[in-house]
Design an enzyme around this catalytic site. Structure first.
Site, PDB file in Angstrom:
ATOM      1  N   LYS A  23       0.809  -1.385  -0.090  1.00 22.84           N
ATOM      2  CA  LYS A  23       0.096  -0.024   0.064  1.00 22.84           C
ATOM      3  C   LYS A  23       0.838   1.004   0.126  1.00 22.84           C
ATOM      4  O   LYS A  23       0.621   2.504  -0.788  1.00 22.84           O
ATOM      5  CB  LYS A  23      -0.945   0.012   1.296  1.00 22.84           C
ATOM      6  CG  LYS A  23      -1.961  -1.127   1.231  1.00 22.84           C
ATOM      7  CD  LYS A  23      -3.111  -0.606   2.588  1.00 22.84           C
ATOM      8  CE  LYS A  23      -2.150  -0.705   3.961  1.00 22.84           C
ATOM      9  NZ  LYS A  23      -1.647  -2.238   4.315  1.00 22.84           N
ATOM     10  N   ARG A  99      -9.331   1.599   8.620  1.00 22.35           N
ATOM     11  CA  ARG A  99      -8.746   0.088   8.961  1.00 22.35           C
ATOM     12  C   ARG A  99      -9.970  -0.433   9.807  1.00 22.35           C
ATOM     13  O   ARG A  99      -9.729  -1.629  10.396  1.00 22.35           O
ATOM     14  CB  ARG A  99      -7.262   0.299   9.667  1.00 22.35           C
ATOM     15  CG  ARG A  99      -6.245  -0.025   8.987  1.00 22.35           C
ATOM     16  CD  ARG A  99      -5.000   0.071   9.782  1.00 22.35           C
ATOM     17  NE  ARG A  99      -3.933  -0.869   9.669  1.00 22.35           N
ATOM     18  CZ  ARG A  99      -2.834  -0.037   8.968  1.00 22.35           C
ATOM     19  NH1 ARG A  99      -2.664   1.132   8.611  1.00 22.35           N
ATOM     20  NH2 ARG A  99      -1.777  -0.898   8.675  1.00 22.35           N
ATOM     21  N   ARG A 136      11.744  -6.678   4.993  1.00 26.36           N
ATOM     22  CA  ARG A 136      11.539  -5.418   4.927  1.00 26.36           C
ATOM     23  C   ARG A 136      12.507  -4.526   5.742  1.00 26.36           C
ATOM     24  O   ARG A 136      12.533  -4.703   6.721  1.00 26.36           O
ATOM     25  CB  ARG A 136      10.086  -5.001   5.038  1.00 26.36           C
ATOM     26  CG  ARG A 136       9.631  -3.262   5.065  1.00 26.36           C
ATOM     27  CD  ARG A 136       8.300  -3.258   4.628  1.00 26.36           C
ATOM     28  NE  ARG A 136       7.439  -3.687   6.036  1.00 26.36           N
ATOM     29  CZ  ARG A 136       6.152  -3.529   5.983  1.00 26.36           C
ATOM     30  NH1 ARG A 136       5.486  -3.099   5.042  1.00 26.36           N
ATOM     31  NH2 ARG A 136       5.303  -3.588   7.253  1.00 26.36           N
ATOM     32  N   ARG A 168      11.626  -2.050  10.884  1.00 28.77           N
ATOM     33  CA  ARG A 168      10.618  -1.478  11.461  1.00 28.77           C
ATOM     34  C   ARG A 168      10.559  -2.204  12.849  1.00 28.77           C
ATOM     35  O   ARG A 168      10.476  -3.479  13.063  1.00 28.77           O
ATOM     36  CB  ARG A 168       9.448  -1.461  10.770  1.00 28.77           C
ATOM     37  CG  ARG A 168       9.325  -0.208  10.116  1.00 28.77           C
ATOM     38  CD  ARG A 168       7.974  -0.172   9.133  1.00 28.77           C
ATOM     39  NE  ARG A 168       6.684  -0.621   9.755  1.00 28.77           N
ATOM     40  CZ  ARG A 168       5.616  -0.418   9.383  1.00 28.77           C
ATOM     41  NH1 ARG A 168       5.372   0.283   7.888  1.00 28.77           N
ATOM     42  NH2 ARG A 168       4.502  -0.690   9.709  1.00 28.77           N
ATOM     43  N   ARG A 179      -0.864  -8.128  13.826  1.00 28.66           N
ATOM     44  CA  ARG A 179      -1.368  -7.273  13.017  1.00 28.66           C
ATOM     45  C   ARG A 179      -2.257  -8.095  11.795  1.00 28.66           C
ATOM     46  O   ARG A 179      -3.178  -7.797  11.429  1.00 28.66           O
ATOM     47  CB  ARG A 179      -0.227  -6.525  11.955  1.00 28.66           C
ATOM     48  CG  ARG A 179       0.239  -5.476  12.915  1.00 28.66           C
ATOM     49  CD  ARG A 179       1.685  -4.923  12.790  1.00 28.66           C
ATOM     50  NE  ARG A 179       2.026  -4.296  11.563  1.00 28.66           N
ATOM     51  CZ  ARG A 179       3.070  -4.268  10.828  1.00 28.66           C
ATOM     52  NH1 ARG A 179       4.155  -5.042  11.317  1.00 28.66           N
ATOM     53  NH2 ARG A 179       3.141  -3.706   9.674  1.00 28.66           N
TER      54      ARG A 179
HETATM   55  P1  AMP Z   1       1.081   1.178   8.456  1.00 32.47           P
HETATM   56  O1  AMP Z   1       2.380   1.608   8.255  1.00 32.47           O
HETATM   57  O2  AMP Z   1      -0.028   1.384   7.549  1.00 32.47           O
HETATM   58  O3  AMP Z   1       1.360  -0.463   8.333  1.00 32.47           O
HETATM   59  O4  AMP Z   1       0.659   1.435   9.987  1.00 32.47           O
HETATM   60  C1  AMP Z   1       1.609   0.992  11.358  1.00 32.47           C
HETATM   61  C2  AMP Z   1       0.884   1.008  12.343  1.00 32.47           C
HETATM   62  O5  AMP Z   1       0.128   2.404  12.558  1.00 32.47           O
HETATM   63  C3  AMP Z   1      -0.284  -0.079  12.137  1.00 32.47           C
HETATM   64  O6  AMP Z   1       0.097  -1.197  12.387  1.00 32.47           O
HETATM   65  C4  AMP Z   1      -1.184   0.525  13.145  1.00 32.47           C
HETATM   66  O7  AMP Z   1      -0.703   0.055  14.747  1.00 32.47           O
HETATM   67  C5  AMP Z   1      -0.953   2.118  13.051  1.00 32.47           C
HETATM   68  N1  AMP Z   1      -2.044   2.648  12.225  1.00 32.47           N
HETATM   69  C6  AMP Z   1      -2.064   3.207  11.056  1.00 32.47           C
HETATM   70  N2  AMP Z   1      -3.003   3.419  10.443  1.00 32.47           N
HETATM   71  C7  AMP Z   1      -4.039   3.254  11.332  1.00 32.47           C
HETATM   72  C8  AMP Z   1      -5.397   3.127  11.374  1.00 32.47           C
HETATM   73  N3  AMP Z   1      -6.112   3.454  10.403  1.00 32.47           N
HETATM   74  N4  AMP Z   1      -6.114   2.738  12.516  1.00 32.47           N
HETATM   75  C9  AMP Z   1      -5.383   2.251  13.440  1.00 32.47           C
HETATM   76  N5  AMP Z   1      -4.092   2.186  13.603  1.00 32.47           N
HETATM   77  C10 AMP Z   1      -3.210   2.440  12.544  1.00 32.47           C
END
Ligand code: AMP
Length: 231
Positions: A23, A99, A136, A168, A179
């Protein structure tokens, strides 16, 4: 968010998909291609954590353990970002939001009068995302993505900004499993939400970045060519 209904504009997109589906990478490509505003909630949280703000500290507690940040925090942040950024009026791509079902419902309200064009689900089998996430690596400063099979040119320093490239903290096996479970539980209903709204599309995202990007552009262009919206 007020809409200049008659002005030409770019697409309004949401990207959905499991962690590691690509994404983030595809959102950056779409931002450049269509010159639209990109909003990544994950990036916003990571930036806030790096800056040591209260929001960042709170979010980091959830993120590092693989939990979702609570809805009220995320929704408040997105509402603020879409309201303050004029560029969102000319189209946008949302990466990592919504989400949960509640976030999807709130987004509909925030976008009142200028609804989404497409919600695109990037389909990748779980075995593939597990492999991608294990390898990653990201820049600790600008967030540029690398992989152990595709490292930066010089000793794990970022090609873009020269900062250290690291794994990360939420890419540990335990956090990744949590997750993925949360994705099944909380994010699959979001896919349902957009299916019901008639704007859901699927793209096979198990191939190389470039191929997936081509598919996305074809999809978005065909949607606009079909006359649903004026670009
Ligand atoms: P990502 O980089 O999109 O994988 O986001 C990393 C982390 O940020 C996720 O695993 C969540 O802990 C938090 N996060 C990002 N976007 C959201 C969202 N829309 N709702 C809740 N937590 C989020």
């Amino acid at each position: 968010m007020p809409d200049a209904a008659t002005e030409p504009r770019g697409p309004r997109l949401v990207l959905l998909g499991k962690q590691g589906a690509g994404k983030g990478t595809q959102a950056v490509r779409l931002e450049e291609h269509y010159r639209i505003f990109r909003l990544s909630t994950g990036d916003l949280f990571r930036d806030a954590a790096a800056a040591g703000t209260e929001l960042g500290r709170e979010a980091k507690g959830y993120i590092d353990r693989g939990f979702l940040v609570p809805d009220d925090i995320v929704i408040g942040l997105v509402r603020e970002q879409l309201a303050i950024d004029d560029r969102a009026q000319h189209g946008f791509v949302l990466d990592g939001f919504p989400r949960t079902r509640q976030q999807a419902a709130e987004l509909d309200k925030i976008l009142d009068g200028c609804p989404l064009d497409l919600a695109v689900d990037l389909d990748v089998p779980t075995e593939v995302v597990l492999q991608r996430i294990a390898g990653r690596r990201v820049c600790s400063n600008c967030g540029a993505n690398y992989h152990v099979d595709n490292p930066p040119e010089h000793n794990w320093t970022c090609d873009v900004c020269g900062h250290e490239v690291v794994q990360r903290e939420d890419d540990t096996p335990e956090a990744v499993m949590r997750r993925l479970e949360l994705y099944e539980m909380k994010t699959l209903p979001v896919i349902q939400h957009y299916r019901r709204a008639g704007i859901l599309a699927h793209v096979d995202a198990s191939d190389e970045t470039e191929e997936v990007f081509k598919r996305l552009v074809e999809l978005v262009d065909s949607y606009f060519d079909a006359g649903s919206r004026a670009l």
